[in-house]
Every structure is written in C-alpha cells, then in structure tokens.
Design a protein around this motif. Structure first.
Motif, PDB file in Angstrom:
ATOM      1  N   PHE A 212     -18.386   3.573  40.682  1.00  0.00           N
ATOM      2  CA  PHE A 212     -17.013   3.533  40.185  1.00  0.00           C
ATOM      3  C   PHE A 212     -16.006   3.327  41.316  1.00  0.00           C
ATOM      4  O   PHE A 212     -16.267   3.621  42.474  1.00  0.00           O
ATOM      5  CB  PHE A 212     -16.668   4.823  39.422  1.00  0.00           C
ATOM      6  CG  PHE A 212     -16.618   6.050  40.290  1.00  0.00           C
ATOM      7  CD1 PHE A 212     -15.450   6.400  40.950  1.00  0.00           C
ATOM      8  CD2 PHE A 212     -17.732   6.877  40.432  1.00  0.00           C
ATOM      9  CE1 PHE A 212     -15.389   7.533  41.754  1.00  0.00           C
ATOM     10  CE2 PHE A 212     -17.678   8.012  41.231  1.00  0.00           C
ATOM     11  CZ  PHE A 212     -16.508   8.338  41.896  1.00  0.00           C
ATOM     12  N   ILE A 213     -14.854   2.813  40.950  1.00  0.00           N
ATOM     13  CA  ILE A 213     -13.738   2.641  41.880  1.00  0.00           C
ATOM     14  C   ILE A 213     -12.699   3.701  41.517  1.00  0.00           C
ATOM     15  O   ILE A 213     -12.178   3.705  40.392  1.00  0.00           O
ATOM     16  CB  ILE A 213     -13.132   1.232  41.766  1.00  0.00           C
ATOM     17  CG1 ILE A 213     -14.178   0.184  42.145  1.00  0.00           C
ATOM     18  CG2 ILE A 213     -11.893   1.100  42.661  1.00  0.00           C
ATOM     19  CD1 ILE A 213     -13.749  -1.248  41.896  1.00  0.00           C
ATOM     20  N   PRO A 214     -12.415   4.643  42.419  1.00  0.00           N
ATOM     21  CA  PRO A 214     -11.490   5.738  42.105  1.00  0.00           C
ATOM     22  C   PRO A 214     -10.167   5.273  41.521  1.00  0.00           C
ATOM     23  O   PRO A 214      -9.655   5.876  40.561  1.00  0.00           O
ATOM     24  CB  PRO A 214     -11.291   6.422  43.464  1.00  0.00           C
ATOM     25  CG  PRO A 214     -12.554   6.150  44.212  1.00  0.00           C
ATOM     26  CD  PRO A 214     -12.959   4.768  43.795  1.00  0.00           C
ATOM     27  N   ALA A 215      -9.598   4.205  42.067  1.00  0.00           N
ATOM     28  CA  ALA A 215      -8.293   3.736  41.597  1.00  0.00           C
ATOM     29  C   ALA A 215      -8.353   3.267  40.148  1.00  0.00           C
ATOM     30  O   ALA A 215      -7.384   3.435  39.390  1.00  0.00           O
ATOM     31  CB  ALA A 215      -7.788   2.607  42.501  1.00  0.00           C
ATOM     32  N   LEU A 216      -9.484   2.686  39.716  1.00  0.00           N
ATOM     33  CA  LEU A 216      -9.622   2.264  38.321  1.00  0.00           C
ATOM     34  C   LEU A 216      -9.792   3.465  37.398  1.00  0.00           C
ATOM     35  O   LEU A 216      -9.269   3.485  36.276  1.00  0.00           O
ATOM     36  CB  LEU A 216     -10.809   1.312  38.159  1.00  0.00           C
ATOM     37  CG  LEU A 216     -10.633  -0.120  38.674  1.00  0.00           C
ATOM     38  CD1 LEU A 216     -11.875  -0.949  38.367  1.00  0.00           C
ATOM     39  CD2 LEU A 216      -9.400  -0.781  38.073  1.00  0.00           C
ATOM     40  N   GLN A 217     -10.527   4.471  37.860  1.00  0.00           N
ATOM     41  CA  GLN A 217     -10.695   5.674  37.046  1.00  0.00           C
ATOM     42  C   GLN A 217      -9.358   6.381  36.808  1.00  0.00           C
ATOM     43  O   GLN A 217      -9.156   6.994  35.769  1.00  0.00           O
ATOM     44  CB  GLN A 217     -11.682   6.632  37.708  1.00  0.00           C
ATOM     45  CG  GLN A 217     -13.131   6.200  37.562  1.00  0.00           C
ATOM     46  CD  GLN A 217     -14.100   7.291  37.934  1.00  0.00           C
ATOM     47  OE1 GLN A 217     -13.842   8.092  38.825  1.00  0.00           O
ATOM     48  NE2 GLN A 217     -15.249   7.327  37.273  1.00  0.00           N
ATOM     49  N   GLU A 218      -8.462   6.263  37.780  1.00  0.00           N
ATOM     50  CA  GLU A 218      -7.167   6.926  37.647  1.00  0.00           C
ATOM     51  C   GLU A 218      -6.298   6.301  36.564  1.00  0.00           C
ATOM     52  O   GLU A 218      -5.514   6.988  35.916  1.00  0.00           O
ATOM     53  CB  GLU A 218      -6.424   6.898  38.991  1.00  0.00           C
ATOM     54  CG  GLU A 218      -7.037   7.818  40.037  1.00  0.00           C
ATOM     55  CD  GLU A 218      -6.389   7.662  41.397  1.00  0.00           C
ATOM     56  OE1 GLU A 218      -5.358   6.949  41.484  1.00  0.00           O
ATOM     57  OE2 GLU A 218      -6.914   8.224  42.379  1.00  0.00           O
ATOM     58  N   ILE A 219      -6.438   4.982  36.357  1.00  0.00           N
ATOM     59  CA  ILE A 219      -5.567   4.335  35.366  1.00  0.00           C
ATOM     60  C   ILE A 219      -6.185   4.261  33.974  1.00  0.00           C
ATOM     61  O   ILE A 219      -5.479   4.017  32.987  1.00  0.00           O
ATOM     62  CB  ILE A 219      -5.165   2.914  35.808  1.00  0.00           C
ATOM     63  CG1 ILE A 219      -6.361   1.959  35.740  1.00  0.00           C
ATOM     64  CG2 ILE A 219      -4.538   2.922  37.187  1.00  0.00           C
ATOM     65  CD1 ILE A 219      -5.972   0.491  35.748  1.00  0.00           C
ATOM     66  N   GLU A 220      -7.521   4.478  33.874  1.00  0.00           N
ATOM     67  CA  GLU A 220      -8.157   4.267  32.580  1.00  0.00           C
ATOM     68  C   GLU A 220      -7.798   5.338  31.556  1.00  0.00           C
ATOM     69  O   GLU A 220      -8.111   5.198  30.372  1.00  0.00           O
ATOM     70  CB  GLU A 220      -9.679   4.187  32.734  1.00  0.00           C
ATOM     71  CG  GLU A 220     -10.351   5.490  33.124  1.00  0.00           C
ATOM     72  CD  GLU A 220     -11.866   5.390  33.012  1.00  0.00           C
ATOM     73  OE1 GLU A 220     -12.357   4.460  32.354  1.00  0.00           O
ATOM     74  OE2 GLU A 220     -12.543   6.259  33.588  1.00  0.00           O
ATOM     75  N   ILE A 221      -7.114   6.388  31.979  1.00  0.00           N
ATOM     76  CA  ILE A 221      -6.645   7.416  31.040  1.00  0.00           C
ATOM     77  C   ILE A 221      -5.685   6.792  30.034  1.00  0.00           C
ATOM     78  O   ILE A 221      -5.712   7.102  28.843  1.00  0.00           O
ATOM     79  CB  ILE A 221      -5.950   8.560  31.806  1.00  0.00           C
ATOM     80  CG1 ILE A 221      -6.938   9.225  32.758  1.00  0.00           C
ATOM     81  CG2 ILE A 221      -5.363   9.579  30.836  1.00  0.00           C
ATOM     82  CD1 ILE A 221      -6.301  10.225  33.705  1.00  0.00           C
ATOM     83  N   THR A 222      -4.834   5.891  30.518  1.00  0.00           N
ATOM     84  CA  THR A 222      -3.870   5.224  29.641  1.00  0.00           C
ATOM     85  C   THR A 222      -4.221   3.768  29.372  1.00  0.00           C
ATOM     86  O   THR A 222      -3.726   3.178  28.413  1.00  0.00           O
ATOM     87  CB  THR A 222      -2.452   5.282  30.252  1.00  0.00           C
ATOM     88  OG1 THR A 222      -2.478   4.723  31.557  1.00  0.00           O
ATOM     89  CG2 THR A 222      -1.968   6.730  30.334  1.00  0.00           C
ATOM     90  N   LYS A 223      -5.058   3.178  30.232  1.00  0.00           N
ATOM     91  CA  LYS A 223      -5.452   1.780  30.078  1.00  0.00           C
ATOM     92  C   LYS A 223      -6.968   1.658  30.182  1.00  0.00           C
ATOM     93  O   LYS A 223      -7.522   1.568  31.271  1.00  0.00           O
ATOM     94  CB  LYS A 223      -4.801   0.932  31.181  1.00  0.00           C
ATOM     95  CG  LYS A 223      -3.345   0.588  30.933  1.00  0.00           C
ATOM     96  CD  LYS A 223      -3.242  -0.659  30.057  1.00  0.00           C
ATOM     97  CE  LYS A 223      -1.794  -1.135  30.003  1.00  0.00           C
ATOM     98  NZ  LYS A 223      -1.673  -2.431  29.319  1.00  0.00           N
ATOM     99  N   PRO A 224      -7.695   1.678  29.064  1.00  0.00           N
ATOM    100  CA  PRO A 224      -9.154   1.564  29.096  1.00  0.00           C
ATOM    101  C   PRO A 224      -9.612   0.300  29.828  1.00  0.00           C
ATOM    102  O   PRO A 224      -9.013  -0.767  29.695  1.00  0.00           O
ATOM    103  CB  PRO A 224      -9.538   1.512  27.613  1.00  0.00           C
ATOM    104  CG  PRO A 224      -8.423   2.228  26.918  1.00  0.00           C
ATOM    105  CD  PRO A 224      -7.190   1.874  27.691  1.00  0.00           C
ATOM    106  N   ILE A 225     -10.685   0.448  30.618  1.00  0.00           N
ATOM    107  CA  ILE A 225     -11.196  -0.625  31.471  1.00  0.00           C
ATOM    108  C   ILE A 225     -12.295  -1.433  30.776  1.00  0.00           C
ATOM    109  O   ILE A 225     -13.148  -0.876  30.067  1.00  0.00           O
ATOM    110  CB  ILE A 225     -11.755  -0.026  32.782  1.00  0.00           C
ATOM    111  CG1 ILE A 225     -10.659   0.697  33.559  1.00  0.00           C
ATOM    112  CG2 ILE A 225     -12.395  -1.109  33.653  1.00  0.00           C
ATOM    113  CD1 ILE A 225      -9.512  -0.179  33.965  1.00  0.00           C
ATOM    114  N   LYS A 226     -12.276  -2.726  31.003  1.00  0.00           N
ATOM    115  CA  LYS A 226     -13.341  -3.619  30.537  1.00  0.00           C
ATOM    116  C   LYS A 226     -13.916  -4.337  31.757  1.00  0.00           C
ATOM    117  O   LYS A 226     -13.160  -4.939  32.533  1.00  0.00           O
ATOM    118  CB  LYS A 226     -12.787  -4.624  29.515  1.00  0.00           C
ATOM    119  CG  LYS A 226     -13.803  -5.633  29.028  1.00  0.00           C
ATOM    120  CD  LYS A 226     -13.318  -6.417  27.795  1.00  0.00           C
ATOM    121  CE  LYS A 226     -12.021  -7.142  28.004  1.00  0.00           C
ATOM    122  NZ  LYS A 226     -11.641  -7.965  26.833  1.00  0.00           N
TER     123      LYS A 226
END
Length: 336
Positions: A212-226
């Motif tokens: 995982f990339i920490p910075a992506l995990q931080e935003i996926e709370i409001t913006k789910p990642i694909k």
C-alpha cells in the motif's frame, strides 16, 4: 615536609589522569559504540507520503543511537535523484531501486553517463507499482484509458517515472502519446499527488508501495481507490528484458474497495552508499541495520517483514557491493 609534597603530587597526578580518562570517554561516546569518521550523515529518502520516508526515519534513529556522536538527517529525493546525489557527494547513503542502480552503473535510462561512486549495501523489499484512480472515474479501467488524462507520476527524480515509461513502452505509449491525446503529466511528492487525486486536480496517480501507499490510504476514507491492472502478456514481456522490473500482485483488501488481487509491475528497494566511505564505517552501517530489524518491525511492520539478510542480495551483483557490506555478509554467511 618533602614526603608530604611527594604524596600530594602523586595524588594530584592520579586525579589528573582519571579526569583525562573521563574526558576522553565523554568525547568518544560511551560503551562499545563504533565511531564514525564524519560527524554528519545524510540519507537520501523518498518524498513525504511515500513508504521510503518512514524507513529512513527509523534508519536515522538506528544510526544516531548506534554510532558515537553522529548526527543523521534525511533528505527528500527519489531513486534516480538519490543515486545522482550519492555520486556528487551531497548524501552518503540512500534508497533506490535495484533497476535504477544497475542503470546508473551502465549509464542507462535516467542517467547521462555511468556513475562511478555508488556501491550496494543491500536489498530490502519488493515495491508494487500502483496505477490508481478513484471510483468516480468510471471511464478509467485500463492502461489505454489513461492516455488522455492528467497523470501524476510522483517525484521527477524518482525511479517510479522511469519504470512507468518502461512499462508504458510495452503498450506503445510514451510521453508524446499522452500529450498528443490531450493528456498531461505532473510531478511532486506523494502526499500532494494524493490530495490532487482526491480534489480531481489529477485523474491518475502512479506510485510505489509495499504493497500500500500511505498517501492513498489517507484519502480513500472519502475517495475510494480503484487500481488499474497491467496485462499479463505485457508483464511477461518486460520481465524478459532483464531491466530489473518484475511482475507481482497488489493483494485484495490493500485498499478498502479492492476485492481482488491486481497484477502489476514490481521493483526492489535497496540501500546504496558512496563508494569512498571507509570500509569499517560501511561495515558498521550494514551491521547496525540488520541487527536492528526489531526496531523497523516495530515502526514499519508491513515493509520490515520483508527485511532479511537472506534476501539482502536479491537483484544485486555481489561485485557491486561496498567492501564493508561485503565483509559483513561474508561474516554472517550470506555471501560465500
């Protein structure tokens, strides 16, 4: 009277000797800590928000605690940038990819000429390259779909962009392809890139994680990642080229809505040093690193679970090792 004076001189001499010894211990540090030939050590890291930054933060603590009177600092950088900084002497130790290290020695992709002042210390762990967007980008589901989009590639001096373009070459895509299609390329640290993705200022984020990339995990709370998959035949093709890029899978559940493993390309993170570091200094650096794995496991468990002496030479030609590192690996039986 003379006898008294003699005794007094002996006592004063003894006290002076004790004071001198005490002062010497204070100057050289305490206990059995090795000394460093320099007072300062600079370690080339990754950008804020990357997985490399917390690794070098732990390294900073390990070396400041392990050496006597050594001041350690970390410098934001990237794979190719760190190698060039090592060559110029701006840093003494740095993280980079094995693929870029090989390229640096040959003067290949990302380097104008071969580098002569860089030596390997050891390999750490595989890094999974991630091409991601957000769930609300319904039109982005494959590599071909990103051609006309605004793509964030991480730090410009990093190994990620070099690997990305090598991977895109398998699809017949280069930077001019993106520009001609109306797309755009941006660079920066991972935290900024993730924020840009969340705010729709970029459409695609490219970076490396473990997995995982920490910075992506931080935003996926409001913006789910694909996460966008790489086709198997393209992965097989790039592996066959022998440029230090392999294949792997980003496991399911790495991000909240990732319900299946995603095939992607991988590289190996390694530690590299300036070749002119004193052998004993590099030996102690290598020894302190591997003897402090519990500290890494405590602070960065997901990455540190892959840190083993047994895999320290993965993707590294032993001939490129710093003599100090080679001495350590021979000592522990990792290198015959």
């Amino acid at each position: 009277m003379k006898r008294t004076m003699v005794v007094l001189l002996v006592v004063l001499s003894s006290l002076s000797l004790l004071a001198a010894c005490s002062g010497s211990d204070a100057t050289s540090g305490s206990g059995d800590k090795p000394s460093a030939p320099e007072k300062f050590l600079k370690i080339g890291s990754g950008p804020m928000g990357s997985g490399w930054y917390p690794i070098t933060t732990v390294m900073l603590d390990v070396y400041m605690d392990g050496f006597s009177s050594l001041n350690v600092s970390q410098v934001e950088g990237g794979s190719t940038a760190n190698l060039k900084s090592l060559e110029s002497g701006d840093i003494q130790l740095g993280l980079n990819y094995t693929s870029d290290f090989t390229s640096a020695l040959d003067g290949g992709e990302g380097f104008d000429e071969p580098l002569s002042e860089v030596s390997a210390i050891g390999a750490l762990y595989p890094v999974y390259q991630t091409i991601a967007t957000t769930k609300d980008h319904e039109d982005i589901n494959s590599v071909e779909d990103i051609v006309d989009k605004h793509i964030f590639l991480g730090p410009k001096g990093g190994g990620g962009p070099v690997a990305f373009w090598n991977m895109m070459a398998e699809y017949g895509i280069d930077e001019s392809t993106i520009e001609e299609a109306g797309g755009e390329i941006s660079y920066g640290n991972y935290s900024d890139g993730a924020s840009m993705l969340k705010d729709n200022n970029v459409d695609v984020f490219v970076g490396g994680g473990a997995p995982f990339i920490p910075a992506l995990q931080e935003i996926e709370i409001t913006k789910p990642i694909k996460v966008i998959p790489i086709e198997e035949d393209k992965l097989e093709s790039i592996e066959e080229k022998g440029i230090g890029i392999a294949s792997g899978e980003i496991p399911a559940d790495t991000y909240k809505d990732l319900d299946k493993a995603i095939p992607t390309y991988t590289m190996v993170t390694m530690v590299t040093a300036r070749s002119d570091l004193e052998e004993e200094y590099a030996y102690n650096m290598t020894k302190l690193f591997w003897e402090n794995i519990p500290e890494f496991e405590s602070q960065i468990p997901e990455r540190a679970k892959n840190f083993t002496v047994e895999t320290a030479l993965d993707g590294i030609d032993p001939e490129t090792l710093h003599p100090g590192a080679k001495k350590y690996y021979e000592e522990v039986g990792a290198l015959e």
